[in-house]
Design a protein around this motif. Sequence first.
Motif, PDB file in Angstrom:
ATOM      1  N   ARG A 228     -35.784 163.966  16.753  1.00  0.00           N
ATOM      2  CA  ARG A 228     -35.820 163.230  17.900  1.00  0.00           C
ATOM      3  C   ARG A 228     -35.200 161.717  17.309  1.00  0.00           C
ATOM      4  O   ARG A 228     -34.508 161.256  17.863  1.00  0.00           O
ATOM      5  N   HIS A 233     -31.071 166.545  20.506  1.00  0.00           N
ATOM      6  CA  HIS A 233     -31.716 166.614  21.926  1.00  0.00           C
ATOM      7  C   HIS A 233     -32.019 168.350  21.964  1.00  0.00           C
ATOM      8  O   HIS A 233     -32.161 168.684  23.163  1.00  0.00           O
ATOM      9  N   PRO A 258     -43.829 163.473  28.121  1.00  0.00           N
ATOM     10  CA  PRO A 258     -42.683 163.118  29.150  1.00  0.00           C
ATOM     11  C   PRO A 258     -43.558 163.001  30.491  1.00  0.00           C
ATOM     12  O   PRO A 258     -44.583 163.469  30.668  1.00  0.00           O
ATOM     13  N   LYS A 259     -42.807 162.345  31.454  1.00  0.00           N
ATOM     14  CA  LYS A 259     -43.280 162.134  32.854  1.00  0.00           C
ATOM     15  C   LYS A 259     -43.104 163.549  33.561  1.00  0.00           C
ATOM     16  O   LYS A 259     -44.234 164.195  34.287  1.00  0.00           O
ATOM     17  N   GLN A 320     -31.627 165.672  36.004  1.00  0.00           N
ATOM     18  CA  GLN A 320     -32.396 164.900  34.968  1.00  0.00           C
ATOM     19  C   GLN A 320     -33.885 164.851  35.494  1.00  0.00           C
ATOM     20  O   GLN A 320     -34.558 164.003  34.962  1.00  0.00           O
ATOM     21  N   GLN A 323     -37.858 165.658  31.556  1.00  0.00           N
ATOM     22  CA  GLN A 323     -37.560 165.146  30.061  1.00  0.00           C
ATOM     23  C   GLN A 323     -37.358 166.017  29.237  1.00  0.00           C
ATOM     24  O   GLN A 323     -36.673 165.768  28.021  1.00  0.00           O
ATOM     25  N   VAL A 324     -38.320 167.045  29.301  1.00  0.00           N
ATOM     26  CA  VAL A 324     -38.468 168.148  28.329  1.00  0.00           C
ATOM     27  C   VAL A 324     -38.376 169.482  29.009  1.00  0.00           C
ATOM     28  O   VAL A 324     -39.014 169.995  30.038  1.00  0.00           O
ATOM     29  N   PRO A 347     -31.886 167.702  30.197  1.00  0.00           N
ATOM     30  CA  PRO A 347     -33.295 166.754  29.632  1.00  0.00           C
ATOM     31  C   PRO A 347     -32.708 166.040  28.475  1.00  0.00           C
ATOM     32  O   PRO A 347     -31.739 166.128  27.717  1.00  0.00           O
ATOM     33  N   ASP A 348     -33.937 165.148  28.011  1.00  0.00           N
ATOM     34  CA  ASP A 348     -33.978 164.622  26.825  1.00  0.00           C
ATOM     35  C   ASP A 348     -33.916 165.435  25.608  1.00  0.00           C
ATOM     36  O   ASP A 348     -33.622 165.306  24.535  1.00  0.00           O
TER      37      ASP A 348
END
Length: 959
Positions: A228, A233, A258-259, A320, A323-324, A347-348
Motif C-alpha cells: 500500500r 492496489h 475502510p469505511k 467506488q 474501499q477494500v 476499490p483502493d
Amino acid sequence: MTDNVFFISNAPGNTMQAFLEKELSKCDRFIISVAFISKSGLASLKQTLLELENRGIPGKILTTDYLTFTEPDALRSLSKYRNVEIKLFRCDKNIKGFHTKGYLFFKEKVISITIGSSNLTGNALAVNKEWNTCYSVEDDAVLYKSVIEDFESLWNSSNAFPITEAILDEYTQIYIEQKRIARELQQQKIAHEKDAVIRDSKKISFDQILLEPNSMQLEFVRKLNEFRAMGEHRALLISATGTGKTYAAAFALREINPKRALFLVHREQILRKAIESFKNVFGDTKTFGLYSGTSHEIDRDFIFATMQTMATHFEDFAKQEFQVIVVDEAHRVGAESYQNMMAYFNPDLWIGMTASPDRTDKFDVYSAFDHNIAHEIRLQEAMRLNLLCPFHYYGITDIFVDGEEKDKRDFARLVCDERVDFIINKAKYFDHSGNRVKGLAFCSTLEESKELSKKFNERGYRTVALSGADSQDKRENCVKQLEQDERDGGLDYIFTVDIFNEGIDIPQVNQILMLRPTESPIIFVQQLGRGLRKAENKEFVMILDFIGNYSNNYMIPIALSGDRTYNKDNIRRYVRQGVKALEGASTIHFDEIARKRIYESIDSANFSEMKLIKECYKNLKYKLGRIPNLMDYEEYGEIDVMRIFENASLGSYHKFLKKVEKDEYKVDFSTIEEKYLEYVSTKFANGKRLHELLILDELLGGNSRDVMSRVMNEMQNNFGISVNEKTRKNVENILTGQFASGAAKDTYADVTFIESNGTDFCISSKFNDLLDNNEFRRQITEVVKFGLFRNKKYFGRRYKDTSFCLYEKYTYEDVCRLLDWEKSEVSLNIGGYKYDKNTQTYPVFINYEKNDNISATTRYEDRFVNEGTLIAISKSGRTSKSEDVKAAIEADQRGVKMDLFVRKNKDDHTSKEFYYLGRLHANGKFKDFTMPNTEKTAVEITYNLETPVRQDIYDYLVG
C-alpha cells in the motif's frame, strides 16, 4: 560406552516418534513403562503395532491411573493386540505418584534402553522439548539389571492390574467424571475472567481480547502495508487451508480501517463463519451484513456476499462503493462473472486469498492481482509453524482396485461387500481423535459415493452422500450433523466426490477416507486440508488413503512433501523416511505393498517430459508475470532446472523457450551456439564442481590470459581445493572436447572453450567469436552463474580431500570427471567398479537391491552388514589373484583411494545418479567363490566405511 549412547530431544529428524517406530520395527520383544498414554501417542504407531502383532513380537506395557491422565480409549485399543500384555498401575495412599518413562527393545543379545521425559502421548513424542537418552547394552550390564529389576517389581506389584473389561469400565467412569469436573471449573474460570474484563465494555468482546494474530497473519499484514505504501492496489495471499486466511483479512482491514468493505465467497456456507471471525476482530466498531439469495443486508459497513448473488447485482452498487474488496478462493477469478465484477469496481485495494493458485484451468491467477504476493505459506511450512492440526497419514493397499484409470475400474468390485468391510475395518482400527468419528470420504464418482454410503448405513453407520445437486440447506444441515458432539441425530461420515474440495469449513473432521486415485497433487492437498483445521478436543486427524495400482501414484509423495523439483530419488527417499519426513507431530506411513506400488509408479514416470516441465514453467511464469530466469526456479522452489537440461529433446533453457514461447521468445542461435549452450547446461550447470565454472566465469569476464594457471591457483588459495597436473589435464580435456568417450565423443567435438597459448591456456578463438553475440554471452553467463550458485548451495561442503559431497548424487560421468581421469568411461566399461592406475583412484558403484528374504542368492549380493560395513562382490570371472581384485584388497598399502557410490534402484532409466557415501577400505576379509548356477568365479570383499552411512540414507537404501 559413549559410542552406544545417544540423545533424543524432539529436534527435527530426531524425535521419539521416529525412534519408537524404528526400534519397534526391528526388535524381538519390547517393554514400555510410562505414566501417561493417549490416543494421539498411539496414532503414529498404528501400522507398526499391527505389523508386530502379525509377526507375533511380544511386548509388555505398564501405565498408570496417576492424575487420571491416561485415556481409557488408548488402553482399550492396546488391550486388543494379541501379542501385548498391558497393566494399569493403580496409585493409592502409599504410592501417590507414578512417573516412569522408559522403553526397552530387545534384539538378540543387545538391549536398547531409553529413559527420559517422554510419555506415550502425541506432543511428548514429537513436539514438546524432551530429554531422552538411549543406551545400547548387553544383558549382563548393570544398567539393564537395575532397570529390569525395578520394572519387574512394578509389573508384579499388587497395584498393577491386567486390563480387563471390568477394570476399563471402572477407570472410564472415573476418567469421565474427572474430565467433567475439570471442564466445569475451566468454564467457571473463563466466565469469571469475561466478567472482570468486559463488565463495562460495549465495544469489544472477550474473544477479541484473547485474539492474537498468528505468524502468517502478522507477516501478511506487514507485507500488505508495504504494498500500500508503494501505491499498489492489488495483493494476493497464498495460504494453506486452515491457517486462518479469513482472520488474516480481518486483521488487515482493522489496520486499513475502510469505511466500507466487501467480502466475496463462492458458497454461502462460509459466509456466516466469516462474519463471526470479523466480529471477533472488530467487536461492535463495525456493522456486518449478509448478502445472498436469502438475505439482503446491504446497508452495513462490511458486506459479506456470495459470488452467485453479487454476479447479477454488482451494478446496484457504485463503482467506488467499497474501499477494500476481499475475494476468497481467488483461484476462481478467471471465471467470466468474476472478471466482469473486477472490471466494474474500483476499490483502493483488492485482496485475493487462496490455498491453491496453481490451477489446472490454466488461468493466470497472479496477474489478476498484479503479481503482488503479500505472503505465501504452503502446507509443509504451515505444519512446521503449528498453524494446523497434526495429521497421521496411512497409505493402505486397496483391494480389487487395479485399473490404470478410474473410468476403467469395475464399479461392482469398488462397492462389493468385501471391499466395504475392508474399508470399515481399517477405519475402525486406525481410529480418530475425540469421542466419535466425524469423517469425510472422497470417492471417484457420485454413484460410488451413494452406494458406499448405503452399505455403510446397512452396517450400522449414519452416513449420507452429498453432491452438487443437493441444496445449500441440506449441505449445511449435514455438516452440522457431522460436527455435533452427540451421535444421536448426527452423522458419522459424509461421502462426496469433490464438492468439499474447497469452500467449506468443517473444523471437527477427525478422519478422512480417500477412496479414489490421486489425479492431482493440488486436489490431494485440498482434500487433505479438509481435516487440518484446529478444533477443541481434536488432537489430530487420521488420513486413510486406499492406494490402488495406478500409474500416477507418484503424485502422493509429491503432494505430501511439497517437493516440486521432481527428483525421483528425493521422492523415493520421502516415501521411505515416512515418520521422519515431516516436522512436528504429523506422520506419514505406507504399508509395504502400497510403498511398492508407489516406487513402481515413480520408476515408470518421466519427470523430464515436456508436459510436466511446461506445466511447472507456466505456474512460475504466472506467479512472476514474465518469463522466469534460471534463478527464479531455485528461489520459488519450482521444478529443478536440471529436469529441463536432461530432457533429450531440449538440453538448454533456450531450446525449451523456443518450443513453449513461440510468440514472446524471439531469440535464434546458430547450430554451434546451441551446442555450446547445451554443453555448459548439461555438464556444468548442476554445480557439482567449481573448476570449469570458474574458468568460464573468467573467460566471460574478459580475463583470458593464462586462465588455467590463475584459476588453479585460485582453487588452492581461495577454496582450499588441491590441484595437480592430473587435474589440469582433466580440465583441459573437458574444455577442449577431448574428455568424452564412446558415441558421446563426437557430439561435442567442436565445442572448445580454451586453447593453448604455448605456456598456458586462453580463450579459444571460436568461443571468443561466438561471444560477440550479446544474447549468447548473456545466456552462457546466466548458466555459469547458476552453476556457481548451485555449487555453493549444494556442493560446497566437500568430503575430506575429495571433490565430492557426502550424500550428494553423481553419475558415472560426474565421477570420472571429479576423480580427474583423462577420459570418461562408458558405463559398460565401469560396471561395478573401475580402477584407474593413472590417478590411483578406484570408485565402487553399487545398485543396492535388498531382497526381503535371505536366500542363497542374496548371500552373493552386494550388501551392507551395518552402517559402517559393506560386503561387495567383484566382477564375474575374477579370483583373489586378479589384478583389479588385488588392487582393492591392497588399496591402502598401494596408496589407492577407493570411493563408494550407491543407488537404490537400477530399473529407473531416467535417474542414473548414485549417492556418494565416502571412502572405504578393505579390512582383510575376502573369499573366492563360484557364483550360483554358473561356473563363474568371483570374490566377496568386506569393506569398512571411513564414515558410517547417515541413518536416514541407510534406512532408505537397505529398506
